[in-house]
Scaffold this motif. Sequence first.
Motif, PDB file in Angstrom:
ATOM      1  N   ILE A 153      19.494   8.446  59.114  1.00  0.00           N
ATOM      2  CA  ILE A 153      20.582   8.728  57.786  1.00  0.00           C
ATOM      3  C   ILE A 153      21.690   8.168  58.126  1.00  0.00           C
ATOM      4  O   ILE A 153      22.691   8.095  56.806  1.00  0.00           O
ATOM      5  CB  ILE A 153      20.692  10.411  58.618  1.00  0.00           C
ATOM      6  CG1 ILE A 153      19.602  10.844  58.164  1.00  0.00           C
ATOM      7  CG2 ILE A 153      21.881  11.673  57.734  1.00  0.00           C
ATOM      8  CD1 ILE A 153      19.351  12.706  59.025  1.00  0.00           C
ATOM      9  N   GLU A 200      21.473   4.762  56.399  1.00  0.00           N
ATOM     10  CA  GLU A 200      21.517   5.424  54.539  1.00  0.00           C
ATOM     11  C   GLU A 200      23.040   6.031  54.026  1.00  0.00           C
ATOM     12  O   GLU A 200      23.495   5.323  53.276  1.00  0.00           O
ATOM     13  CB  GLU A 200      20.733   6.389  54.318  1.00  0.00           C
ATOM     14  CG  GLU A 200      19.681   6.302  54.470  1.00  0.00           C
ATOM     15  CD  GLU A 200      19.026   4.991  53.201  1.00  0.00           C
ATOM     16  OE1 GLU A 200      19.451   4.748  51.905  1.00  0.00           O
ATOM     17  OE2 GLU A 200      18.832   4.231  54.240  1.00  0.00           O
ATOM     18  N   LYS A 201      23.604   6.187  55.170  1.00  0.00           N
ATOM     19  CA  LYS A 201      25.618   6.806  54.906  1.00  0.00           C
ATOM     20  C   LYS A 201      26.140   5.792  55.055  1.00  0.00           C
ATOM     21  O   LYS A 201      27.141   5.646  54.215  1.00  0.00           O
ATOM     22  CB  LYS A 201      25.687   7.789  56.159  1.00  0.00           C
ATOM     23  CG  LYS A 201      26.824   8.068  55.532  1.00  0.00           C
ATOM     24  CD  LYS A 201      27.533   9.120  56.592  1.00  0.00           C
ATOM     25  CE  LYS A 201      29.202   9.812  56.334  1.00  0.00           C
ATOM     26  NZ  LYS A 201      29.784   8.717  57.078  1.00  0.00           N
ATOM     27  N   ARG A 261      25.347   3.854  51.529  1.00  0.00           N
ATOM     28  CA  ARG A 261      26.550   4.413  50.261  1.00  0.00           C
ATOM     29  C   ARG A 261      28.043   4.104  49.997  1.00  0.00           C
ATOM     30  O   ARG A 261      28.544   3.925  49.322  1.00  0.00           O
ATOM     31  CB  ARG A 261      25.868   5.293  50.487  1.00  0.00           C
ATOM     32  CG  ARG A 261      25.062   6.004  49.999  1.00  0.00           C
ATOM     33  CD  ARG A 261      24.165   8.071  49.729  1.00  0.00           C
ATOM     34  NE  ARG A 261      24.466   8.267  50.498  1.00  0.00           N
ATOM     35  CZ  ARG A 261      23.978   8.339  51.915  1.00  0.00           C
ATOM     36  NH1 ARG A 261      22.941   8.391  51.261  1.00  0.00           N
ATOM     37  NH2 ARG A 261      23.927   9.355  52.569  1.00  0.00           N
ATOM     38  N   GLU A 262      28.290   4.188  51.604  1.00  0.00           N
ATOM     39  CA  GLU A 262      29.508   4.020  51.907  1.00  0.00           C
ATOM     40  C   GLU A 262      29.853   2.511  51.050  1.00  0.00           C
ATOM     41  O   GLU A 262      31.326   2.399  50.779  1.00  0.00           O
ATOM     42  CB  GLU A 262      30.228   4.461  53.375  1.00  0.00           C
ATOM     43  CG  GLU A 262      30.394   5.612  53.414  1.00  0.00           C
ATOM     44  CD  GLU A 262      30.467   5.702  54.395  1.00  0.00           C
ATOM     45  OE1 GLU A 262      30.837   4.673  55.836  1.00  0.00           O
ATOM     46  OE2 GLU A 262      30.574   6.999  55.195  1.00  0.00           O
TER      47      GLU A 262
END
Length: 515
Positions: A291, A294-295, A298-299
């Motif tokens: 998680i 993935e965060k 995206r950032e």
Amino acid sequence: MFTGKRKYAVVGLLIIVILSVIAFRGNANNAEAEYVTVTRGSISEEVLLSGTVKPMESVDLAFEKSGTVSSIYKKAGDMVYSGQIIVSLENGTEQAALETAEADLESAKARFEELSKGSRPEEILVKESELAKSNQDLKNFYSSIPAFINDAYNKADSAVNKQSDPIFSNDQTSNPDLTFNVSNQQQKNDAVSARLAVTLTLEKFRTLNDSVLSQEKSQEEMDEALQEVRTYLLNVQSFLVKVSSALNSAINVAEATIATYKDNVATGRANVNTAIQSITGTIDDISSQKIAVEKIKRELEVLKLGSTAEVLSQQRSAIMKAEANVRSASSNLRKTIIRSPIDGILSKQDAKVGELASAGTSLVSVISKNLFKIEANLPEADLAKTAIGNSAIVTLDSYGNTVIFDAKIISMDPAETVIDGVSTYKTTFSLINPAQPVRSGMTANITIKTSEKVGVLILPQRAVTSSDKGRIVNVATEDGTEERIVTTGARGSDGMLEIVSGLNEGDIVALPGKK
């Protein structure tokens, strides 16, 4: 000659009437007067009431939440102003929550400003480094999986083939059996069936362990392996529980032997539980790290794309959320403080430092200063005579009849209040610039001037009677009196009555019973 005598008779009669009027006017206070004259004058209608002085504004205040009183800033009798703090509870937690919410709001606003300016190259580099580290952490988790699985297999194998080995005979065959007798046949059957099943579980477990140790696996394959290992360990744990139940029903076995068996099984169960916790923890750590990766991805994508309209919109939403959190925290803090909503006098203050204050329990009362009203009950019979805005004069028992206060009606309740079987309507008066000090609770005597007419025809009310014809008076004539129907208007509080029609100024009217 006859005509002249009649003329003198008429003149004489008029003289008698005039003398009678003069006599009546000269003795106006005599209750036995026979005639009254229709005159022009003023007439006032009034309603008399008794009421009670109350503050124009009065509020009872309480905390919106329970807590311990920490500070008292005002005592009963003190002057307070709108917004002034009177009492507060211990509110360190609420204050800290507000400060945190305010800091988060400032951070969200600052972030929006940064996004509005666009991404800087150094920001992208920092985020790329952060992603690389996060990926490496995830890789490290996966690289440690073979060791965790191997340790879990060894614990499971030891629990079955070492700690529980003396408990079974033929344990590696398809016909295992207990090495002791039991009082509960079902518990024996369960234990034997579980021993047969766990043999198959360990075979699968060993195959998986060998495969993980000898071959490189993808992350997806490792995820599946961890789930299988957890299932195998739970099967071994179930086996050990059933063995423990069988040991509890053992018979004709030395106590020392049973104690040794139980200790061995307990050791095996503890080791297997440790392995289960280790595998479960690894599964959770990997899930959390995925998680996080993935965060950060995206950032990084957002940084590389720049501040799109969508990104800015999301950050505005973050600001709105932060603002809502500030409002919520501020509301929670306000619930620990009692402030005066008006300028006035603190009439009650029951809070004490250190005491527990319950939510909703009134502790403080504030009344307005120098602004008072009078509440009175207006009888139904006087309702049609009065209206909001009517002026009134007031005397207070505390000052007697010599001190007059001005007032006016400011409200009238639409619903009745029945007092002693009579419908009344609560009527509220405002005192206008009282010249003397006024206190709540004083008794007030009220005179309402409902109407005033000037230059109208008036008669004493007792000169007018009622009949089936209507309102009538007896008017003096040359031949005596005659009945005349009249239309009446306002009734004065001094006993006078307005004559709207039927009489003229100067007409002489006989009082009832006088012809």
